[in-house]
Design an enzyme around this catalytic site. Structure first.
Site, short mmCIF file in Angstrom:
data_model
loop_
_atom_site.label_atom_id
_atom_site.label_comp_id
_atom_site.label_asym_id
_atom_site.label_seq_id
_atom_site.Cartn_x
_atom_site.Cartn_y
_atom_site.Cartn_z
N SER A 141 0.89 -0.75 0.20
CA SER A 141 0.10 -0.17 -0.06
C SER A 141 0.82 1.61 0.48
O SER A 141 0.23 2.44 -0.25
CB SER A 141 -1.05 0.35 1.35
OG SER A 141 -0.37 -0.18 2.39
N THR A 197 -2.55 -6.49 -0.70
CA THR A 197 -2.61 -5.77 0.31
C THR A 197 -4.06 -6.25 -0.64
O THR A 197 -4.78 -6.10 -2.16
CB THR A 197 -2.66 -4.58 0.32
OG1 THR A 197 -2.64 -3.23 -1.30
CG2 THR A 197 -1.55 -4.14 -0.14
N ASP A 207 -23.56 -1.30 6.69
CA ASP A 207 -22.70 -0.86 6.06
C ASP A 207 -23.49 -0.31 4.47
O ASP A 207 -24.11 -1.17 4.13
CB ASP A 207 -21.90 -2.18 5.69
CG ASP A 207 -21.30 -2.41 4.00
OD1 ASP A 207 -21.57 -1.89 3.08
OD2 ASP A 207 -20.11 -3.20 4.39
N THR A 232 -14.27 -0.04 6.68
CA THR A 232 -14.52 0.54 5.78
C THR A 232 -13.03 0.37 4.57
O THR A 232 -12.03 0.98 4.49
CB THR A 232 -14.87 1.89 5.28
OG1 THR A 232 -14.28 2.96 5.78
CG2 THR A 232 -15.96 1.73 6.30
N ARG A 267 -8.83 3.23 6.93
CA ARG A 267 -7.21 3.64 6.13
C ARG A 267 -7.65 5.52 7.11
O ARG A 267 -8.83 5.75 7.41
CB ARG A 267 -7.70 4.27 5.05
CG ARG A 267 -7.59 2.74 3.99
CD ARG A 267 -6.35 2.81 3.91
NE ARG A 267 -5.44 2.21 2.60
CZ ARG A 267 -5.05 1.13 3.29
NH1 ARG A 267 -4.93 0.52 4.53
NH2 ARG A 267 -5.19 0.03 1.89
N ASP A 303 -4.40 3.01 14.35
CA ASP A 303 -3.29 1.93 13.78
C ASP A 303 -2.90 3.03 12.51
O ASP A 303 -2.00 2.58 12.47
CB ASP A 303 -3.70 0.53 13.70
CG ASP A 303 -2.35 -0.36 12.36
OD1 ASP A 303 -1.87 -0.57 13.25
OD2 ASP A 303 -2.35 -0.64 11.53
N GLU A 333 -0.28 9.80 6.67
CA GLU A 333 1.00 8.63 7.03
C GLU A 333 1.53 8.94 5.61
O GLU A 333 1.94 8.73 4.43
CB GLU A 333 0.49 7.24 6.84
CG GLU A 333 0.01 6.81 8.50
CD GLU A 333 -0.51 5.82 7.67
OE1 GLU A 333 -0.28 5.35 6.73
OE2 GLU A 333 -1.46 5.06 8.03
N HIS A 348 -0.02 1.95 11.34
CA HIS A 348 -0.58 0.51 10.22
C HIS A 348 -0.34 -0.62 10.18
O HIS A 348 0.94 -1.44 9.41
CB HIS A 348 -0.48 1.46 8.81
CG HIS A 348 -1.15 1.27 8.02
ND1 HIS A 348 -1.56 2.42 6.96
CD2 HIS A 348 -1.91 -0.09 8.01
CE1 HIS A 348 -2.53 1.55 5.76
NE2 HIS A 348 -3.17 -0.37 6.50
N GLY A 400 -2.77 -5.38 10.15
CA GLY A 400 -2.55 -6.76 9.28
C GLY A 400 -1.46 -7.15 9.10
O GLY A 400 -1.34 -8.31 7.98
N TYR A 401 -0.55 -7.04 9.82
CA TYR A 401 0.65 -8.22 9.50
C TYR A 401 1.43 -8.91 10.32
O TYR A 401 2.13 -9.18 11.08
CB TYR A 401 1.71 -6.53 10.16
CG TYR A 401 2.26 -5.53 8.85
CD1 TYR A 401 1.27 -4.88 7.80
CD2 TYR A 401 3.66 -5.04 8.92
CE1 TYR A 401 1.92 -4.18 6.74
CE2 TYR A 401 4.10 -3.62 7.97
CZ TYR A 401 3.31 -3.98 7.12
OH TYR A 401 3.69 -2.75 6.09
#
Length: 378
Positions: free
Chosen positions: A45, A66, A146, A175, A208, A232, A237, A254, A257-258
């Site tokens: 990303s 990603t 949603d 989202t 995001r 996060d 950024e 960020h 998801g790591y």
């Protein structure tokens, strides 16, 4: 065939070398000279993929390892005849376990039971749906928002964002980032929404940065109104608002998801897509890539309660290990990306083998994603 891969994509070299010559490069900034004779580009990303980067180049395929794609100009790629694939859902489990790690920490610190709380999930895609399933397995009430899914007539009891703000004790955002259009998510949590949050609300953003108005959030925290905040992701950024970081409960770079599993899924998904694109379709079994986990097995006696779940979850991943390093280097140029590049190995709950003498504990842990088995005590 020359394939450029982001140097921070695990297993990229060993997989893509099956298909051609691989060159690992930094993702931010991409060394432009390397693009001149390359056939494919695999990014994360941090790389903006658009005409400015690829116009007039020989790249025929772009893959992003990603789930999110807001860094890619898909319309231009299509128009230019460049193949494209993302990795939807690759890190969804990792993000869910990040949220749980944070919530279990806050619950212990502030002395509340998660089962007494209502969780509002904004964005019920790969991450939101998995989070809902795990929360409901624990008997925790969830409210879902949603609008795109509600408008499509998808199954589910979808509420308005206003209802979630009124009713939820915990509000967590999952989202995509849409900067305009009917489903715009840029500053979805704007000054007005942040102003309406009940005192004591827990606000989590792990999707995001610009989905939450960071300036408005800081203003509310500066006004001394009690919110617990977990961020996060950040506006601007790799720069971030250091004053905001100082005011929140958990701040990370960020990395939600790591996990090793999540990153490996991202790489394998784009590898499989590219192998299909060039007519040499290959499948990869994830467990053939992953190393043995740190812990062999854990034995659990008796039923599963919140403190025990917290201990198990934090044995695999305690979010505080990522909060402290960011606070040390916040505001120093280049350090945000360095934390991401040199990220300590992190596994998912499925890597923990738990033997339970209580059948209901084994069933519940299995639903939550642990590798749990029932082994009656003799």
């Amino acid at each position: 065939m020359k394939i450029l891969v982001d140097e921070n994509m695990p297993y990229a070299r060993e997989l893509f070398s099956r298909l051609g010559e691989v060159k690992a490069v930094p993702g931010r900034p991409i060394p432009v000279a390397e693009l001149d004779d390359a056939d494919a580009l695999m990014v994360r990303s941090v790389t903006k993929v658009n005409e400015a980067l690829l116009g007039g180049k020989s790249i025929k395929f772009v893959g992003t390892a990603t789930a999110g794609t807001d860094h890619v100009d898909e319309a231009w790629l299509k128009q230019a005849g460049v193949g494209f694939s993302a990795a939807p859902g690759c890190n969804a489990i990792a993000v869910v376990e990040y949220v749980f790690s944070a919530l279990l920490m806050l619950a212990e610190r502030d002395g509340f039971a998660l089962s007494d709380r209502t969780v509002g999930i904004v964005g019920v895609g790969n991450v939101g749906a998995r989070l809902q399933a795990r929360l409901e397995a624990l008997g925790i009430r969830t409210l879902l928002c949603d609008p795109p899914r509600a408008d499509r007539g998808d199954e589910g009891d979808f509420r308005s964002l206003d209802e979630l703000v009124q009713e939820a004790d915990i509000l967590t955002f999952h989202t995509p980032l849409y900067k305009e259009g009917p489903y715009k998510t840029l500053h979805l949590a704007d000054e007005a929404l942040i102003g309406r949050l009940k005192p004591g609300t827990i606000l989590i953003n792990a999707c995001r940065g610009p989905v939450v108005d960071n300036t408005a959030l800081l203003a509310r925290l500066n006004a001394g109104q009690s919110l617990s905040v977990v961020l996060d992701v950040w506006e601007g950024e790799p720069d971030l608002n250091v004053a905001l970081l100082e005011k929140i409960d958990i701040g990370t770079s960020h990395i939600a998801g790591y996990t090793l599993e999540g990153k490996a899924r991202g790489t394998t998904q784009v590898f499989e897509a590219y192998s299909t694109f060039i007519g040499r379709a290959q499948k990869v079994a994830l467990d053939t890539l992953l190393p043995a986990p740190e812990f062999g097995r854990i034995t659990l006696h008796g039923p599963l309660d919140q403190p025990t779940l917290k201990r198990l979850a934090h044995l695999v991943y305690d979010v505080r290990r990522d909060d402290a390093p960011l606070r040390k280097v916040a505001g120093i140029p280049g350090e945000f990306d360095k934390l991401r590049k040199n990220y300590l190995e992190r596994r998912e709950w499925s890597s923990l083998y738990v033997m339970c003498d209580d059948a209901s504990a084994a069933t519940l842990l299995h639903k939550l994603g642990f590798n749990a088995v029932h082994h009656p005590a003799h």
